[in-house]
Scaffold this motif. Structure first.
Motif, PDB file in Angstrom:
ATOM      1  N   GLN A 363      -1.965  31.509   8.599  1.00 65.49           N
ATOM      2  CA  GLN A 363      -3.312  31.186   9.067  1.00 65.49           C
ATOM      3  C   GLN A 363      -3.486  29.676   9.250  1.00 65.49           C
ATOM      4  O   GLN A 363      -4.094  29.210  10.220  1.00 65.49           O
ATOM      5  CB  GLN A 363      -4.342  31.711   8.056  1.00 65.49           C
ATOM      6  CG  GLN A 363      -4.445  33.240   8.023  1.00 65.49           C
ATOM      7  CD  GLN A 363      -5.432  33.706   6.971  1.00 65.49           C
ATOM      8  OE1 GLN A 363      -6.082  32.878   6.324  1.00 65.49           O
ATOM      9  NE2 GLN A 363      -5.550  35.026   6.807  1.00 65.49           N
ATOM     10  N   GLU A 365      -1.152  27.512  10.013  1.00 69.96           N
ATOM     11  CA  GLU A 365      -0.450  27.108  11.228  1.00 69.96           C
ATOM     12  C   GLU A 365      -1.261  27.458  12.470  1.00 69.96           C
ATOM     13  O   GLU A 365      -1.353  26.660  13.415  1.00 69.96           O
ATOM     14  CB  GLU A 365       0.915  27.781  11.286  1.00 69.96           C
ATOM     15  CG  GLU A 365       1.903  27.249  10.251  1.00 69.96           C
ATOM     16  CD  GLU A 365       3.230  27.958  10.335  1.00 69.96           C
ATOM     17  OE1 GLU A 365       3.344  28.882  11.172  1.00 69.96           O
ATOM     18  OE2 GLU A 365       4.156  27.597   9.561  1.00 69.96           O
ATOM     19  N   GLU A 366      -1.865  28.632  12.481  1.00 67.93           N
ATOM     20  CA  GLU A 366      -2.689  29.008  13.641  1.00 67.93           C
ATOM     21  C   GLU A 366      -3.883  28.076  13.786  1.00 67.93           C
ATOM     22  O   GLU A 366      -4.198  27.599  14.891  1.00 67.93           O
ATOM     23  CB  GLU A 366      -3.160  30.455  13.468  1.00 67.93           C
ATOM     24  CG  GLU A 366      -2.012  31.480  13.553  1.00 67.93           C
ATOM     25  CD  GLU A 366      -2.515  32.892  13.306  1.00 67.93           C
ATOM     26  OE1 GLU A 366      -3.724  33.023  12.990  1.00 67.93           O
ATOM     27  OE2 GLU A 366      -1.709  33.848  13.425  1.00 67.93           O
ATOM     28  N   ASP A 370      -4.844  25.503  16.880  1.00 70.51           N
ATOM     29  CA  ASP A 370      -6.148  25.473  17.567  1.00 70.51           C
ATOM     30  C   ASP A 370      -6.763  24.066  17.496  1.00 70.51           C
ATOM     31  O   ASP A 370      -7.325  23.572  18.492  1.00 70.51           O
ATOM     32  CB  ASP A 370      -7.091  26.496  16.922  1.00 70.51           C
ATOM     33  CG  ASP A 370      -6.579  27.929  17.117  1.00 70.51           C
ATOM     34  OD1 ASP A 370      -5.776  28.152  18.071  1.00 70.51           O
ATOM     35  OD2 ASP A 370      -6.937  28.806  16.315  1.00 70.51           O
TER      36      ASP A 370
END
Length: 645
Positions: A363, A365-366, A370
């Protein structure tokens, strides 16, 4: 002569001549020792002249004669005016060798003379022996143990060899007096660490064989750092006209600023990087430790790095936190559970936490991706906004100019006249300002040239002073080295003085010198008295001789006149002539006796001189050498005949 011989022997020992302690005078020098002493002195005086000569006599007589001729020629090339040849070295006598060695010792260079003044103590001799042994070992080629022959095993150690593996050492250094309380406390902590917890140097490396390599590496690094600092200070530090402390502080501030810029550039988000929010916060904290500023000032103003990391780690949704707490409470071991059940529950808990950690990392890294995309888009939009604002400002200026032009069109003629008058007034004003500027410009240019010349003069003066400062630094360094040498020499002299016997006082030597001077004065007075007595006797003899000659001439004339008349007077005249002749012969005999006595004394002195020259022993040596040369010649002739056959 004993004192002269001691000084010569001491000087020859300092040049490297191997003279035994039993040798106390030049009379005890052998031919081999004379040749060695002369060659050592020649090598010190002129290495190009003495390196080609051997300090030892060869066994062959012809080779010895050649060595003697070479030494005599070398001494003559140096300017020796006395008689010298092969006989000076092979069949030497004391006076010739003493005069030759005195000439060579006087020709020694000043550096060697300074070295001769140094006492030949045990420590100095030991240091010279160690240096000579190291030179001989360095001159030998090194071979690995597997390639060494029996010849090299004698000269090179066959012991175990270790690789040069250096390790970092922690050494205590002297700290300056701190100026602040924190610095003073830190200094006390460091000293306490050095005193209580720091291991000795021999115990810090993991292997004992690495201790010498580590010490050598540490010393080399410190030496190179000191040399680099000295070269940097002489090249750049002196030009900055700052003290060493100010120069170091400025250099440290410049380095700190550069690190801040690099770290600030590294914290900028990029598409190709995969940094997380935690790494960004860590870099921000690091920037704050260096005194840098970032955009998140309101966040960094509260808490510490530990609280931020803790908040990031444990900031989760309340429901998930409650579930985890309940699960943890449910799996807490009770007192009656076994150890195996406890280990199983712990493994299950660890696996669950690892899965949660992996999910959180994915999460993060995501979210980081973004954030990076949004940051890039924000930058693009801000650039586009700035570009459009710039174009709008240019268009507004153009519109304003056109609007003013349109407003002036209805009354164009009057406006043109007004504009023309304004232009003319502006031109007149420009001309007036130009004239005024010229009035001000000339003194300003002169002032500028004067200041420029003054600045160049100051630069030349500063460069000259800088050169003088460098020369002073060099002189200070040389003076410090000379002071160290003189201090070591002083210590050595003090040690030698302590070893000398204390029962002999200086007053005894002074009394002895005064006695010698008084004896010399007495001898001079006696010699002067004898010379004056001799002169008076010579004058008296000359006066009596003249008086005798005059008396005889008068007597001869009177008796000769009476002898013509009387026969008895004629006999008296004959007796008078015989008496005068006998007296003359007696005086001549006495003079001849004195001359013979003087010649006898001269011959006795020559005999003593010849005895001192060892003429008989030298003749015996010459006969033995002649026989040896004949044997060598006969052997060479036999070899030649055998070769012809």
């Amino acid at each position: 002569m004993e004192e002269v011989d001691r000084i010569l022997i001491h000087s020859l020992r300092q040049t490297g001549t191997d003279i035994d302690d039993d040798v106390q005078s030049i009379k005890q020098f052998s031919s081999e020792l004379i040749v060695e002493a002369v060659v050592r002195c020649l090598r010190v005086i002129d290495p190009t002249l003495g390196n080609g000569l051997s300090p030892s006599l060869p066994p062959g007589m012809s080779a010895r004669f050649r060595v003697g001729m070479s030494l005599a020629q070398a001494c003559q090339d140096l300017g020796y005016k006395g008689e010298s040849g092969y006989q000076t070295f092979l069949y030497s006598n004391e006076p010739e060798i003493r005069s030759l060695l005195m000439f060579l010792v006087e020709k020694l260079p000043r550096e060697s003379a300074e070295a001769l003044d140094q006492p030949a103590g045990k420590s100095a001799l030991l240091q010279k022996a160690i240096a000579a042994q190291i030179k001989t070992q360095l001159a030998l080629p090194w071979l690995p143990p597997s390639c060494r022959l029996s010849l090299h095993c004698k000269t090179q150690s066959s012991g175990p060899c270790h690789s040069f593996h250096a390790m970092q050492l922690s050494l205590p250094y002297s700290l300056k007096a701190p100026t602040k309380k924190q610095a003073k406390g830190r200094c006390n902590f460091v000293k306490e660490y050095w005193r209580e917890y720091l291991l000795p140097v021999t115990s810090q490396p993991s292997h004992h064989a690495s201790v010498p390599a580590s010490l050598l590496e540490n010393h080399a690094s410190e030496l190179s750092a000191a040399q680099e600092w000295e070269s940097e200070w002489n090249s750049q530090g002196l030009l900055s006209r700052l003290t060493p402390e100010e120069y170091c502080s400025r250099k440290r501030a410049r380095l700190q600023k550069r690190i801040e810029e690099q770290l600030r550039a590294a914290t900028q988000p990029r598409p190709d990087t995969h940094s997380t929010t935690r790494s960004t916060s860590d870099l921000t904290d690091l920037l704050n430790s260096f005194g840098g500023t970032t955009t998140g000032v309101d966040i960094l103003a509260k808490g510490t790095r530990f609280t931020h990391s803790e908040k990031f780690t444990f900031t989760q949704e309340p429901e998930k936190a409650a579930q985890q707490m309940a699960a943890a409470a449910s799996i807490l071991p009770s007192s009656h559970q076994s150890e195996e059940d406890l280990k199983a529950k712990q493994e299950v808990e660890i696996s669950a936490l690892q899965e949660q950690l992996q999910q959180l990392s994915v999460q993060m890294e995501e979210v980081g991706g973004d954030i990076r995309q949004l940051t890039v888009s924000i930058h693009q939009v801000s650039d586009e906004l700035k570009r459009r604002e710039l174009s709008n400002s240019e268009k507004e200026d153009t519109v304003r100019v056109k609007k003013q032009t349109i407003n002036l069109l209805p009354d164009a003629e009057n406006n043109l006249v007004k504009l023309q008058s304004l232009v003319e007034a502006s031109a007149k004003r420009v001309v007036y300002l130009a004239s005024q500027w010229e009035k001000h410009r000339a003194p300003l240019i002169d002032e500028h040239r004067r200041l420029k010349e003054l600045c160049s003069n100051r630069e030349m003066e500063s460069s000259r002073k800088l050169c003088e400062i460098k020369d002073l630094h060099d002189k200070i360094r040389q003076s410090a080295e000379e002071a160290k040498k003189k201090e070591s020499l002083y210590k050595q002299l003090i040690a030698e003085y302590d070893t000398l016997p204390k029962d002999v006082s200086r007053s005894a030597y002074t009394m002895r010198i005064l006695e010698i001077i008084s004896n010399i004065k007495k001898q001079k007075e006696e010699i002067t008295k004898i010379l004056s007595d001799t002169k008076e006797l010579q004058k008296e003899i000359n006066g009596l001789t003249g008086k005798l000659d005059r008396t005889f001439a008068v007597t001869d004339e009177l008796v000769f006149k009476d002898a013509k008349k009387d026969e008895s007077v004629r006999k008296s005249y004959k007796y008078l002539a015989a008496l005068h002749e006998n007296c003359t012969q007696l005086i001549q005999t006495i003079e001849d006796t004195g001359t013979i006595m003087r010649e006898i004394r001269d011959l006795e002195e020559q005999i003593e001189t010849e005895h001192g020259k060892k003429t008989v022993s030298n003749l015996e040596k010459i006969l033995e050498d002649y026989k040896a040369i004949r044997q060598e010649n006969s052997a060479l002739a036999a070899k030649i005949r055998e070769g012809q056959v």
